[in-house]
Design a protein around this motif. Structure first.
Motif, short mmCIF file in Angstrom:
data_model
loop_
_atom_site.label_atom_id
_atom_site.label_comp_id
_atom_site.label_asym_id
_atom_site.label_seq_id
_atom_site.Cartn_x
_atom_site.Cartn_y
_atom_site.Cartn_z
N GLU A 120 31.91 47.04 27.00
CA GLU A 120 31.17 46.59 25.82
C GLU A 120 30.10 45.56 26.21
N ARG A 121 30.47 44.65 27.08
CA ARG A 121 29.53 43.61 27.50
C ARG A 121 28.31 44.18 28.22
N GLU A 122 28.55 45.18 29.07
CA GLU A 122 27.47 45.74 29.87
C GLU A 122 26.80 46.95 29.20
N GLY A 123 27.38 47.42 28.09
CA GLY A 123 26.80 48.55 27.40
C GLY A 123 26.88 49.85 28.17
N VAL A 124 28.04 50.09 28.80
CA VAL A 124 28.23 51.32 29.58
C VAL A 124 29.56 51.95 29.20
N PRO A 125 29.77 53.22 29.53
CA PRO A 125 31.08 53.84 29.30
C PRO A 125 32.15 53.15 30.15
N ALA A 126 33.37 53.15 29.64
CA ALA A 126 34.47 52.50 30.36
C ALA A 126 34.69 53.12 31.73
N SER A 127 34.37 54.39 31.87
CA SER A 127 34.58 55.08 33.15
C SER A 127 33.67 54.56 34.25
N GLU A 128 32.62 53.84 33.90
CA GLU A 128 31.68 53.33 34.89
C GLU A 128 32.05 51.94 35.40
N VAL A 129 33.08 51.34 34.84
CA VAL A 129 33.50 50.00 35.27
C VAL A 129 34.28 50.10 36.57
N PRO A 130 33.83 49.46 37.66
CA PRO A 130 34.51 49.58 38.95
C PRO A 130 35.84 48.85 38.98
N ALA A 131 36.66 49.19 39.95
CA ALA A 131 38.03 48.66 40.02
C ALA A 131 38.07 47.15 40.19
N ASP A 132 37.17 46.60 41.01
CA ASP A 132 37.25 45.15 41.26
C ASP A 132 36.88 44.33 40.03
N ALA A 133 36.22 44.96 39.05
CA ALA A 133 35.86 44.24 37.83
C ALA A 133 37.06 43.98 36.93
N VAL A 134 38.12 44.75 37.12
CA VAL A 134 39.27 44.65 36.22
C VAL A 134 40.56 44.22 36.92
N THR A 135 40.49 43.98 38.22
CA THR A 135 41.68 43.57 38.97
C THR A 135 41.43 42.25 39.70
N ALA A 136 42.41 41.37 39.67
CA ALA A 136 42.31 40.10 40.39
C ALA A 136 42.65 40.32 41.85
N SER A 137 42.07 39.50 42.70
CA SER A 137 42.39 39.58 44.13
C SER A 137 43.75 38.93 44.38
N ALA A 138 44.26 39.09 45.60
CA ALA A 138 45.56 38.51 45.95
C ALA A 138 45.55 36.99 45.87
N SER A 139 44.40 36.38 46.16
CA SER A 139 44.29 34.92 46.09
C SER A 139 43.93 34.44 44.69
N GLY A 140 43.31 35.31 43.90
CA GLY A 140 42.80 34.90 42.59
C GLY A 140 41.51 34.11 42.69
N LEU A 141 41.00 33.95 43.91
CA LEU A 141 39.80 33.13 44.13
C LEU A 141 38.75 33.87 44.97
N ASP A 142 38.71 35.18 44.85
CA ASP A 142 37.74 35.97 45.61
C ASP A 142 36.32 35.57 45.17
N PRO A 143 35.47 35.11 46.11
CA PRO A 143 34.13 34.68 45.74
C PRO A 143 33.13 35.83 45.62
N ASP A 144 33.57 37.04 45.95
CA ASP A 144 32.66 38.18 46.03
C ASP A 144 33.03 39.26 45.03
N ILE A 145 32.03 40.08 44.71
CA ILE A 145 32.25 41.29 43.93
C ILE A 145 31.65 42.45 44.69
N SER A 146 31.98 43.65 44.29
CA SER A 146 31.44 44.83 44.96
C SER A 146 29.99 45.04 44.55
N PRO A 147 29.19 45.70 45.39
CA PRO A 147 27.82 46.04 45.00
C PRO A 147 27.79 46.86 43.71
#
Length: 208
Positions: A120-147
């Motif tokens: 909803e925020r990005e105005g795209v279908p839910a199927s286009e949301v990448p995995a790292d956008a919806v899952t926390a890293s093991a540390s919870g403090l990952d400074p990076d996102i996927s391209p």
């Protein structure tokens, strides 16, 4: 009597070894390693601190964050990081993942909720949301996102900052790093440094 003398000698020898080990391993070695790190890699040794201009700094008072630690982004016009399960979120004193298994109903519910919100925020279908956008890293403090997650956010950020999408994509490319040594991990985008560059570009545009 001889046994007591022998015990005393052994105890004294053990005490000497304890003192020697403490001095060598507890003081000398850490100081040596710290000194080498400060000379060879001063920015990294001091925590990879970043200033508001995006430059490296060795002065903690001038820093707005670390390039190695993810933090909450409250400005909706900037790139958003991955979710965090560290404490109440992005807490460096409580670094951790959710510890929920892949078939956990709670995890599945959280992922679906995040996916819907991001779509909803990005105005795209839910199927286009990448995995790292919806899952926390093991540390919870990952400074990076996927391209892919960065690319998804480009139109929103460009519109909010009054920049062209091409200009924002160029900034994303600038702060995209490839795999470590060409083989380890995946390509990633540093959120803190990217957002600093976005703000600088927006300020430059408004002042021109």
């Amino acid at each position: 009597m001889k046994d007591l003398v022998a015990l005393g000698r052994y105890s004294l020898a053990g005490l000497r070894m304890l003192v020697l080990a403490t001095v060598v391993l507890g003081l000398a070695y850490p100081l040596l390693v710290t000194g080498i790190a400060q000379v060879a890699f001063p920015w990294r040794a001091d925590g990879s601190l970043v200033t508001a201009t995006g430059a490296h700094t060795d002065q903690a008072g001038d820093a707005v964050g670390s390039a190695l630690i993810g933090q909450l982004v409250t400005d909706p016009g900037l790139f958003q990081p991955r979710p965090s399960a560290a404490g109440d979120g992005y807490d460096p004193l409580a670094t951790a993942g959710s510890n929920l298994g892949p078939e956990s109903p709670d995890l599945e519910k959280a992922i679906e909720q995040r996916r819907a919100e991001i779509a909803e925020r990005e105005g795209v279908p839910a199927s286009e949301v990448p995995a790292d956008a919806v899952t926390a890293s093991a540390s919870g403090l990952d400074p990076d996102i996927s391209p892919a997650y960065a690319a998804l956010q480009v139109p929103r950020v460009a519109k909010a900052q009054g920049l062209s999408e091409d200009a924002v994509r160029q900034l994303v490319a600038r702060f995209t790093s490839g795999r470590s040594w060409g083989t380890l991990g995946e390509a990633h985008v540093n959120v803190l440094r990217l957002n600093i560059a976005v703000r600088q570009a927006a300020q430059a545009r408004s002042s021109s």
